[in-house]
Design an enzyme around this catalytic site. Structure first.
Site, PDB file in Angstrom:
ATOM      1  N   GLU A  47       0.860  -1.187   0.000  1.00  0.00           N
ATOM      2  CA  GLU A  47       0.000   0.000   0.000  1.00  0.00           C
ATOM      3  C   GLU A  47       0.902   1.246   0.000  1.00  0.00           C
ATOM      4  O   GLU A  47       1.990   1.236   0.604  1.00  0.00           O
ATOM      5  CB  GLU A  47      -0.848  -0.012   1.278  1.00  0.00           C
ATOM      6  N   ASN A 110      -7.043   6.292  -1.542  1.00  0.00           N
ATOM      7  CA  ASN A 110      -5.945   5.363  -1.258  1.00  0.00           C
ATOM      8  C   ASN A 110      -6.178   4.195  -2.224  1.00  0.00           C
ATOM      9  O   ASN A 110      -7.104   3.401  -2.024  1.00  0.00           O
ATOM     10  CB  ASN A 110      -6.026   4.906   0.206  1.00  0.00           C
ATOM     11  N   LYS A 127      -9.548   2.067  -1.718  1.00  0.00           N
ATOM     12  CA  LYS A 127      -9.708   1.473  -0.379  1.00  0.00           C
ATOM     13  C   LYS A 127     -11.085   1.766   0.215  1.00  0.00           C
ATOM     14  O   LYS A 127     -11.486   2.924   0.347  1.00  0.00           O
ATOM     15  CB  LYS A 127      -8.609   2.007   0.531  1.00  0.00           C
ATOM     16  N   GLU A 146      -6.036   8.839   7.656  1.00  0.00           N
ATOM     17  CA  GLU A 146      -6.576   8.376   6.369  1.00  0.00           C
ATOM     18  C   GLU A 146      -7.964   8.936   6.119  1.00  0.00           C
ATOM     19  O   GLU A 146      -8.317   9.221   4.977  1.00  0.00           O
ATOM     20  CB  GLU A 146      -6.604   6.853   6.320  1.00  0.00           C
ATOM     21  N   CYS A 172      -4.819  -2.977   2.954  1.00  0.00           N
ATOM     22  CA  CYS A 172      -4.529  -2.828   4.375  1.00  0.00           C
ATOM     23  C   CYS A 172      -5.698  -3.156   5.311  1.00  0.00           C
ATOM     24  O   CYS A 172      -6.013  -4.304   5.524  1.00  0.00           O
ATOM     25  CB  CYS A 172      -3.969  -1.439   4.641  1.00  0.00           C
ATOM     26  N   ASN A 197       0.375  -0.931   5.500  1.00  0.00           N
ATOM     27  CA  ASN A 197       1.277  -0.144   6.331  1.00  0.00           C
ATOM     28  C   ASN A 197       0.667  -0.220   7.724  1.00  0.00           C
ATOM     29  O   ASN A 197      -0.338   0.452   7.986  1.00  0.00           O
ATOM     30  CB  ASN A 197       1.319   1.327   5.906  1.00  0.00           C
TER      31      ASN A 197
HETATM   32  N1  ING Z   1      -3.191   0.541   8.706  1.00  0.00           N
HETATM   33  C1  ING Z   1      -3.606  -0.229   9.798  1.00  0.00           C
HETATM   34  C2  ING Z   1      -4.213  -1.570   9.453  1.00  0.00           C
HETATM   35  O1  ING Z   1      -5.404  -1.792   9.379  1.00  0.00           O
HETATM   36  C3  ING Z   1      -4.464  -0.336  12.019  1.00  0.00           C
HETATM   37  C4  ING Z   1      -4.466   0.519  10.773  1.00  0.00           C
HETATM   38  C5  ING Z   1      -3.271  -0.603  12.662  1.00  0.00           C
HETATM   39  C6  ING Z   1      -5.635  -0.889  12.449  1.00  0.00           C
HETATM   40  C7  ING Z   1      -3.262  -1.428  13.801  1.00  0.00           C
HETATM   41  C8  ING Z   1      -5.651  -1.712  13.585  1.00  0.00           C
HETATM   42  C9  ING Z   1      -4.474  -1.980  14.272  1.00  0.00           C
HETATM   43  O2  ING Z   1      -3.389  -2.463   9.318  1.00  0.00           O
HETATM   44  C10 ING Z   1      -3.843   0.872   7.565  1.00  0.00           C
HETATM   45  N2  ING Z   1      -3.137   1.627   6.701  1.00  0.00           N
HETATM   46  O3  ING Z   1      -4.989   0.527   7.319  1.00  0.00           O
END
Ligand code: ING
Length: 307
Positions: A47, A110, A127, A146, A172, A197
């Site tokens: 991503e 995204n 996304k 985001e 993601c 990410n």
């Molecule tokens: N990043 C993360 C993901 O869903 C996140 C946001 C991080 C959610 C940790 C929950 C826990 O992997 C993106 N870019 O969606």
């Protein structure tokens, strides 16, 4: 005739805020050269593969935010990726921040694209599940804006016929939602590609920080198994602008088994020979939707007309 496709997942290590598109593309090309030597014909990048994960910062100035977006694809910076992949006869997919004008209005998504071995963009995805928040929240060690910088995708998941297989894309946070896999499988997907990410620290629930790797694979393995899908997932990994991002890029078989996984948090290629017909072991048996699934019994999920 078996439909074995050697899929590569090209994990990227950190991309610094001031790293040029050219530098990022150069790293992607290096991984593509390694991939072709491993017989890879389909390569999955992360991503937002062209830039640092910029939603980690609050920026008030839209012109600064827009420096992270692409307004054309392929662009001058990414054209070498398309040209080399076409020379090698390799399909690939990567994510990037997309800015385009639709009906006179700038839109920002995204996004990810799927590029055929002939170098044509054959599928686009924006996304659907945008995590994070809209307002600056200074209490956080880093932001996750985001919801401020992107609009949610307005098209459902889709499936693209390519190389004798059926391909779907997610991005993601989509991978955490079981609906992602079931929708793609109901649409006939055999492979789901995605990039992520994922910070190791989750400010709203720091008590889960030590579970990030577990949750990452849990959701993808479950989604792969319950839907008979190959899943190829590529991380942007490592300490990126002082924010630790999860690695563990992987390729998961329709049985839910991880058949290849990255072991570093840098630029790393992992590959697997993926027999697309192995989806049938699941989709014609344990998860034969036509034979066993009961959407009338899941009215809140399936929209079936029952109270
Ligand atoms: N990043 C993360 C993901 O869903 C996140 C946001 C991080 C959610 C940790 C929950 C826990 O992997 C993106 N870019 O969606």
């Amino acid at each position: 005739m078996s439909r074995i496709i050697t899929i590569g997942v090209a994990q990227l290590g950190p991309i610094s805020r001031d790293e040029s598109r050219g530098a990022a593309v150069g790293r992607m090309l290096a991984l593509m050269e390694r991939a072709v030597r491993r017989g890879v014909t389909m390569l999955v990048y992360p991503e937002l593969a062209l830039t640092t994960f910029f939603p980690r910062w609050f920026m008030a100035d839209q012109s600064e935010i827009d420096t992270f977006f692409e307004t054309e694809m392929p662009s001058a910076a990414t054209r070498p990726l398309f040209d080399r992949a076409r020379e090698l006869g390799m399909a690939f997919t990567f994510g990037y921040a997309e800015k385009m004008v639709i009906d006179g209005r700038p839109r920002r998504f995204n996004a990810s694209i799927l590029v055929s071995p002939e170098g044509e963009i054959v599928s686009r995805y924006r996304k659907i599940h945008l995590p994070g928040h809209f307002e600056n929240e200074p209490w956080r060690a880093f932001q996750h804006l985001e919801k401020r910088y992107f609009e949610p995708g307005e098209e459902p998941f889709s499936v693209c016929d390519m190389m004798g297989g059926k391909w779907a894309m997610a991005i993601c946070n989509d991978r955490r939602w079981p609906e992602t896999y079931r929708e793609c499988a109901l649409r006939g997907a055999e492979v789901l590609t995605l990039g992520y990410n994922t910070p190791l620290h989750y400010p709203l629930a720091p008590e889960h920080d030590h579970l990030q790797a577990f949750h990452n694979h849990l959701c993808m393995q479950a989604g792969a198994y319950a839907n008979g899908l190959w899943v190829a997932a590529s991380a942007k990994a490592g300490r990126e602008e002082n924010c630790d991002l999860l690695g563990q890029s992987c390729i998961i078989a329709p049985t839910g088994e991880i058949v290849a996984m990255a072991s570093t948090v840098g630029d790393e290629l992992v590959c697997a020979d993926c027999d697309l017909d192995r989806t049938r072991e699941i989709r014609e048996n344990i998860f034969n939707f036509a034979m066993h699934r009961r959407p009338d019994m899941y009215p809140l999920l399936s929209g079936a007309t029952r109270p």
